[in-house]
Design an enzyme around this catalytic site. Structure first.
Site, short mmCIF file in Angstrom:
data_model
loop_
_atom_site.label_atom_id
_atom_site.label_comp_id
_atom_site.label_asym_id
_atom_site.label_seq_id
_atom_site.Cartn_x
_atom_site.Cartn_y
_atom_site.Cartn_z
N GLN A 146 0.85 -1.19 0.00
CA GLN A 146 0.00 0.00 0.00
C GLN A 146 0.89 1.24 0.00
O GLN A 146 1.91 1.28 0.67
CB GLN A 146 -0.92 -0.02 1.24
N SER A 147 0.51 2.23 -0.81
CA SER A 147 1.26 3.49 -0.90
C SER A 147 2.69 3.20 -1.37
O SER A 147 2.88 2.65 -2.45
CB SER A 147 1.22 4.22 0.44
N ALA A 148 3.71 3.55 -0.57
CA ALA A 148 5.08 3.24 -0.98
C ALA A 148 5.28 1.74 -1.14
O ALA A 148 6.10 1.29 -1.95
CB ALA A 148 6.07 3.79 0.04
N LEU A 152 -2.07 -1.19 -3.89
CA LEU A 152 -3.09 -0.38 -3.24
C LEU A 152 -2.59 1.06 -3.13
O LEU A 152 -1.77 1.37 -2.30
CB LEU A 152 -3.41 -0.93 -1.84
N HIS A 192 -6.57 7.66 2.49
CA HIS A 192 -5.36 6.90 2.17
C HIS A 192 -4.96 6.00 3.34
O HIS A 192 -4.56 6.48 4.39
CB HIS A 192 -4.24 7.89 1.85
#
Length: 504
Positions: free
Chosen positions: A214-216, A240, A407
Site C-alpha cells: 500500500q502506498s510506498a 493499493l 489513504h
C-alpha cells in the site's frame, strides 16, 4: 453471585482450551524458529532474514542471515528507524504509526509469518506484504498488519517484513555506488529470496506468491514488477494506492552531504526528524528503479504477471488537510506549467476549491498513475488486470474532517485488524467481503476475485473499472459496481497524464 467451584473450574478449562497457545518449531535458513500455534494459526514473529545493518554494514546491501541455532520467534521485532516530517509529525504518526512499534533500531531486518497449522503439507498460496510510508517510515511490526485473520479465515500464508527507509534505506549519497543506494528495495528482494527458500516449511507454496503493498509499498510492488522478468519470485501483484510513474534521471545527493558513516543512529534520527532534514527515497539506478517504468511495461521488459491495482476515493484528503487556496496549491505543485486554477476548476465541476485540491492530489498521485499502468499492462498482453476505486466509509474511521475513504483506511478491513468495539455491522461485513476478494486473487490471479468484477479493458466504452463498496454496498454480491473508466479518468486524460507519462 458466586459460581460453584466445579462449575468455575470447568469454565476456566474451557477458556484455556479455546485460547490455547502451544509452541511450534520450524527449521529454516534463519535457524530453528520457536513460534506459537493458537487457534489453528501458527505465528513466527521477529524472524531475522538479514544480518544487522549496523557498523560496517550500514549503507550496504543486506547480507543474508544464516543460522542453525534455535531462535525465539514469538515477539515482534523493532522497526527500522523512522522519519516523520517535523511540521506534521504528530498528525502523521496519529494516522500511520498508532499504536507505534515497541522500538526502533538500525538492526531491523526481520520478518513475520502467519500460517494455518492444519494441512501443513497442502502448499497454500502466500501473501507477501510491503508497508507504506513514503519510503521514509513504516514497519511490518505494526499491529494493523497482523496476519492472523487472513491466515485463519482465508487459508493462506501471510508474510510481513521490515525494510530500511529514509536515509538508512535510500541514502542518496554520491559516496555510495549508485547501484547500492536503493537499499530498502534490496532488503525487500532479500526477504523474497527468504520466502522462496523457506516458505514451504510453513505450508506455503513458493510458486504461488503474491506481493502486495500500500502506498510506498504498492510503489515497491510496481518497481519489482518493472525490474523482474526472469526467475520472478512472485506470480502476481496487488498495488493499493501507489503505481510508480516517470521520474527524473537527474540525481540529487544534497540531502546526504551532512552525514557520515560514523554518526550514531540516534543522532541521524534526530536530524532527519527535525526541521532541516532533506528528502530521501529511491533514485534511478537502472537496476532497481528505472526512469520510465511505463515504457518498460509497454516494451515487454517487465514481469507480465496478473495485478490488482486501484485507489481510494479520497486518497488525497490526508495530504492536503487545511489547504483551501487552489491557486496557491497549483502554483506550488505545477510551477511554470501554465496550469491555472480556472483550468483545473473546469475539470472538476460542482466541487469547491477545497474539494478540488484533494481531488487533484488523488488523481495526480494515484488514480492517473493507475490508469496509465492498467493500459500499459493490458497493452503488453497481460489479460488478468483488475482495476478498482475504493469507496467504503465508516464513521469510526473518520480520523479528521473530510477524511472519507482516506489513504490507508482500507488496511484495517483488509487485515481484519479494525476496532471491533467501535465497528458497525456493515464494517464487519465489509472486512470479510474485501478480505475474501483479495484472498481469491491470491489463490487464483487468473480469474475474477469477486462476482461482477471484470478484467480491465482500457478505454472509455468498457465498463470494467470497479467501484468497490460505494453507497454502503458491502455484501459479497453487491460490492462491485463496474463503470466506464472515462467517467472517472476525465481529468487524467485531459491534463494530468502528460505530467506523469514521459520519456526522458
Amino acid at each position: 453471585m458466586k459460581l460453584p467451584f466445579l462449575l468455575l473450574l470447568c469454565f476456566c478449562l474451557i477458556v484455556e482450551v479455546i485460547g490455547q497457545t502451544t509452541p511450534v518449531v520450524v527449521t529454516t535458513t534463519s535457524g530453528k524458529l520457536q513460534g506459537t500455534d493458537e487457534n489453528g494459526v501458527m505465528s513466527f514473529k521477529g524472524v531475522r532474514f538479514g544480518q544487522p545493518a549496523t557498523g560496517p554494514l550500514r549503507w550496504e546491501p543486506p547480507v543474508p542471515f544464516i543460522s542453525a541455532a534455535a531462535q525465539n520467534a514469538t515477539t515482534l521485532a523493532p522497526s527500522c528507524i523512522q522519519q516523520f516530517a517535523f511540521a506534521s509529525s504528530a498528525f502523521t504518526q496519529s494516522l500511520f504509526n498508532n499504536p507505534p512499534p515497541v522500538s526502533e533500531n538500525e538492526d531491523c531486518l526481520f520478518l513475520n509469518v502467519w500460517a494455518p497449522s492444519s494441512d501443513i503439507n497442502e502448499k497454500k498460496p502466500v501473501l507477501f506484504w510491503l508497508y507504506g510510508g513514503g519510503f521514509v517510515f513504516g514497519t511490518g511490526s505494526l499491529p494493523g498488519y497482523d496476519g492472523t485473520s487472513l491466515a485463519a479465515n482465508q487459508n493462506i500464508v501471510v508474510v510481513t517484513i521490515n525494510y530500511r527507509t529514509n536515509i538508512f534505506g535510500f541514502p542518496r549519497s554520491s559516496d555510495i555506488p549508485i547501484t547500492k543506494n536503493n537499499l530498502g528495495l534490496l532488503d525487500q528482494e532479500l526477504a523474497l529470496q527468504w520466502v522462496q527458500l523457506n516458505i514451504a516449511r510453513f505450508g506455503g507454496d513458493p510458486d504461488k506468491v503474491t506481493i502486495m503493498g500500500q502506498s510506498a509499498g504498492a510503489g515497491s510492488v510496481g518497481l519489482a514488477i518493472v525490474r523482474d522478468i526472469i526467475n520472478t519470485p512472485f506470480r502476481a501483484g496487488i498495488l493499493l494506492s501507489g503505481a510508480p510513474v516517470s521520474s527524473s534521471p537527474t540525481l540529487s545527493f544534497s540531502s546526504f552531504d551532512d552525514f557520515a558513516k560514523t554518526v550514531p543512529a540516534a543522532t541521524i534520527r534526530n536530524f532527519t526528524n527535525g526541521p532541516l532534514s532533506g528528502a530521501f527515497g529511491p533514485i534511478v539506478d537502472n537496476v532497481t528503479v528505472f526512469t520510465n517504468p511505463i515504457e518498460r511495461i509497454r516494451s515487454g521488459a517487465t514481469a507480465g504477471v496478473p495485478i490488482i491495482l486501484g485507489n481510494m476515493e479520497n486518497d488525497g484528503s490526508v495530504f492536503v488537510v487545511g489547504m483551501t487556496n487552489l491557486t496557491a496549491f497549483i502554483e506550488a505543485e505545477f510551477p511554470g506549467t501554465g496550469v491555472t486554477a480556472d483550468l483545473v476548476r473546469s475539470l472538476y465541476p460542482g466541487q469547491n476549491d477545497t474539494s478540488i485540491i484533494a481531488s487533484v492530489d488523488r488523481d495526480v498521485s494515484f488514480r492517473c498513475p493507475d490508469e496509465l499502468w492498467s493500459a500499459a499492462v493490458t497493452g503488453a498482453g497481460v489479460s488478468s488486470v483488475f482495476r478498482y476505486t475504493y469507496g467504503a466509509v465508516f464513521a469510526d474511521l473518520q480520523k479528521f474532517p473530510g477524511a472519507g475513504a482516506w489513504h490507508s483506511s482500507e488496511i484495517g478491513p483488509l487485515f481484519g485488524t479494525f476496532n471491533r468495539s467501535t465497528a458497525t455491522p456493515a464494517e464487519v461485513t465489509w472486512s470479510s467481503t474485501f478480505q475474501t476478494a483479495i484472498a481469491n486473487f491470491v489463490k487464483n490471479p487468473e480469474v475474477s476475485p469477486a462476482v461482477n468484477w471484470p478484467k480491465y479493458v482500457a478505454g472509455p466504452p468498457a465498463k470494467t473499472f470497479a467501484k468497490l463498496a460505494y453507497n454502503g454496498n458491502v455484501e459479497p454480491g453487491n460490492f462491485v459496481d463496474p463503470v466506464a473508466s472515462g467517467s472517472l479518468d476525465g481529468p487524467c486524460d485531459t491534463l494530468w497524464n502528460k505530467f506523469l507519462d514521459f520519456t526522458a
